[in-house]
Design a protein around this motif. Structure first.
Motif, PDB file in Angstrom:
ATOM      1  N   LYS A 148      74.367   6.640 -59.197  1.00 14.30           N
ATOM      2  CA  LYS A 148      72.871   6.442 -58.827  1.00 14.30           C
ATOM      3  C   LYS A 148      73.083   5.631 -57.641  1.00 14.30           C
ATOM      4  CE  LYS A 148      70.916   4.695 -62.634  1.00 14.30           C
ATOM      5  NZ  LYS A 148      70.017   3.703 -63.567  1.00 14.30           N
ATOM      6  N   LEU A 149      72.086   5.862 -56.795  1.00 10.15           N
ATOM      7  CA  LEU A 149      71.954   5.125 -55.413  1.00 10.15           C
ATOM      8  C   LEU A 149      70.866   4.042 -55.462  1.00 10.15           C
ATOM      9  CD1 LEU A 149      72.615   7.700 -52.693  1.00 10.15           C
ATOM     10  CD2 LEU A 149      74.292   6.324 -53.463  1.00 10.15           C
ATOM     11  N   ILE A 167      65.652  12.318 -51.056  1.00  7.40           N
ATOM     12  CA  ILE A 167      66.784  13.276 -51.357  1.00  7.40           C
ATOM     13  C   ILE A 167      68.261  12.573 -51.500  1.00  7.40           C
ATOM     14  CG2 ILE A 167      67.943  15.128 -50.553  1.00  7.40           C
ATOM     15  CD1 ILE A 167      65.014  15.721 -51.687  1.00  7.40           C
ATOM     16  N   ASP A 168      68.896  12.795 -52.315  1.00  6.27           N
ATOM     17  CA  ASP A 168      70.139  12.356 -52.630  1.00  6.27           C
ATOM     18  C   ASP A 168      71.125  13.085 -51.268  1.00  6.27           C
ATOM     19  OD1 ASP A 168      72.833  11.627 -53.151  1.00  6.27           O
ATOM     20  OD2 ASP A 168      72.741  12.100 -55.279  1.00  6.27           O
ATOM     21  N   PRO A 169      71.603  12.312 -50.335  1.00  2.00           N
ATOM     22  CA  PRO A 169      72.312  12.875 -49.216  1.00  2.00           C
ATOM     23  C   PRO A 169      73.661  13.382 -49.609  1.00  2.00           C
ATOM     24  CG  PRO A 169      72.352  10.172 -49.227  1.00  2.00           C
ATOM     25  CD  PRO A 169      71.478  10.565 -50.383  1.00  2.00           C
ATOM     26  N   ARG A 170      74.096  13.178 -50.886  1.00  2.00           N
ATOM     27  CA  ARG A 170      75.390  13.720 -51.246  1.00  2.00           C
ATOM     28  C   ARG A 170      75.429  15.030 -51.828  1.00  2.00           C
ATOM     29  NH1 ARG A 170      76.366   8.748 -55.232  1.00  2.00           N
ATOM     30  NH2 ARG A 170      74.357   9.710 -55.958  1.00  2.00           N
ATOM     31  N   THR A 171      74.090  15.318 -52.359  1.00  2.00           N
ATOM     32  CA  THR A 171      73.696  16.746 -53.010  1.00  2.00           C
ATOM     33  C   THR A 171      72.940  17.570 -52.229  1.00  2.00           C
ATOM     34  OG1 THR A 171      72.288  15.933 -54.428  1.00  2.00           O
ATOM     35  CG2 THR A 171      74.558  15.905 -55.253  1.00  2.00           C
ATOM     36  N   GLY A 172      71.884  16.823 -51.484  1.00  2.00           N
ATOM     37  CA  GLY A 172      70.808  17.394 -50.853  1.00  2.00           C
ATOM     38  C   GLY A 172      69.654  17.960 -51.585  1.00  2.00           C
ATOM     39  N   ALA A 173      69.631  17.478 -53.037  1.00  2.00           N
ATOM     40  CA  ALA A 173      68.666  17.443 -53.750  1.00  2.00           C
ATOM     41  C   ALA A 173      67.824  16.486 -54.282  1.00  2.00           C
ATOM     42  CB  ALA A 173      69.283  18.455 -55.009  1.00  2.00           C
ATOM     43  N   LYS A 174      66.889  16.592 -54.990  1.00  2.00           N
ATOM     44  CA  LYS A 174      66.105  15.636 -55.595  1.00  2.00           C
ATOM     45  C   LYS A 174      67.163  14.866 -56.540  1.00  2.00           C
ATOM     46  CE  LYS A 174      62.271  14.172 -58.650  1.00  2.00           C
ATOM     47  NZ  LYS A 174      61.068  14.788 -59.125  1.00  2.00           N
ATOM     48  N   PRO A 175      67.143  13.181 -56.428  1.00  2.00           N
ATOM     49  CA  PRO A 175      68.140  12.514 -57.492  1.00  2.00           C
ATOM     50  C   PRO A 175      67.937  13.031 -58.694  1.00  2.00           C
ATOM     51  CG  PRO A 175      67.185  11.389 -55.689  1.00  2.00           C
ATOM     52  CD  PRO A 175      66.575  12.465 -55.585  1.00  2.00           C
ATOM     53  N   TRP A 176      68.913  13.080 -59.552  1.00  2.14           N
ATOM     54  CA  TRP A 176      68.891  13.195 -60.953  1.00  2.14           C
ATOM     55  C   TRP A 176      68.034  11.962 -61.925  1.00  2.14           C
ATOM     56  CZ3 TRP A 176      71.110   9.714 -64.315  1.00  2.14           C
ATOM     57  CH2 TRP A 176      72.041   9.071 -63.574  1.00  2.14           C
ATOM     58  N   TRP A 177      68.213  10.691 -61.254  1.00  2.00           N
ATOM     59  CA  TRP A 177      67.682   9.479 -61.858  1.00  2.00           C
ATOM     60  C   TRP A 177      66.182   9.229 -61.546  1.00  2.00           C
ATOM     61  CZ3 TRP A 177      71.348   9.706 -58.017  1.00  2.00           C
ATOM     62  CH2 TRP A 177      71.042   9.266 -56.688  1.00  2.00           C
ATOM     63  N   VAL A 178      65.497  10.028 -61.016  1.00  2.00           N
ATOM     64  CA  VAL A 178      64.107   9.786 -60.383  1.00  2.00           C
ATOM     65  C   VAL A 178      63.322  10.424 -61.343  1.00  2.00           C
ATOM     66  CG1 VAL A 178      62.419  10.192 -58.526  1.00  2.00           C
ATOM     67  CG2 VAL A 178      64.748   9.610 -58.060  1.00  2.00           C
TER      68      VAL A 178
END
Length: 178
Positions: A148-149, A167-178
């Motif tokens: 998590k960030l 957006i998670d800059p490492r994956t380019g997708a919506k963060p899994w923790w949101v």
């Protein structure tokens, strides 16, 4: 005397009045006794800011001044108590500032806490062997999600930690923790 009122049937008898006053006194006493108990079970609000930011604290709950962490050498990973008390790593960058991303110290496999291994430049979970890169991406499982960030900003020698909802800059997708 047709304009007079009848006194034979009052709207409230003495008994009803006394029952009402007794009930009101009991309710006021019970409310006064239960209020502190209810306050005890409601957690305090951590933040008044619109983005949910809180001040960075140490494990004892004392606010950490930014100058304390910025006085460390470049590349230092300082561990603080972040959002909801979760241990969070802050990184000192080469230009003498803090990285705008903090990494939450909870393994995404089973929630273990882990140390930063400066020699290998990895976060290494000792429980089941998960490895994470310096930005929190998975290098080796069994963990299947990045760490998590949190958002980090410094204002007036204070470090503010806010939830990461972009957006998670490492994956380019919506963060899994949101």
């Amino acid at each position: 005397m047709q304009d007079s009122f009848s006194y034979s049937n009052p709207s409230m008898s003495r008994r009803k009045l006394l029952n009402f006053l007794t009930g009101a006194a009991v309710a006021a006493s019970a409310g006064g006794a239960l209020y502190p108990a209810a306050k005890y079970f409601v957690p305090p609000k951590e933040s008044d800011s619109s983005d949910g930011a809180i001040l960075a604290k140490d494990k004892l709950g004392h606010v950490i001044p930014a100058s304390q962490i910025l006085s460390e050498p470049v590349g230092t990973r300082a561990l603080i108590a972040g959002l909801a008390g979760e241990p969070t790593y802050l990184t000192v960058k080469a230009n003498g500032t803090l990285d705008d991303r903090g990494i939450v110290n909870n393994c995404t496999h089973l929630g273990c806490t882990f140390p930063w291994n400066g020699r290998d430049e990895q976060f290494q979970c000792p429980c089941h062997g998960s490895r994470y890169s310096p930005d929190g991406s998975v290098v080796r499982g069994p963990a299947d999600r990045p760490l998590k960030l949190v958002r980090v900003r410094v204002e007036d020698n204070r470090i503010w930690i806010a939830p990461w909802t972009d957006i998670d800059p490492r994956t380019g997708a919506k963060p899994w923790w949101v």
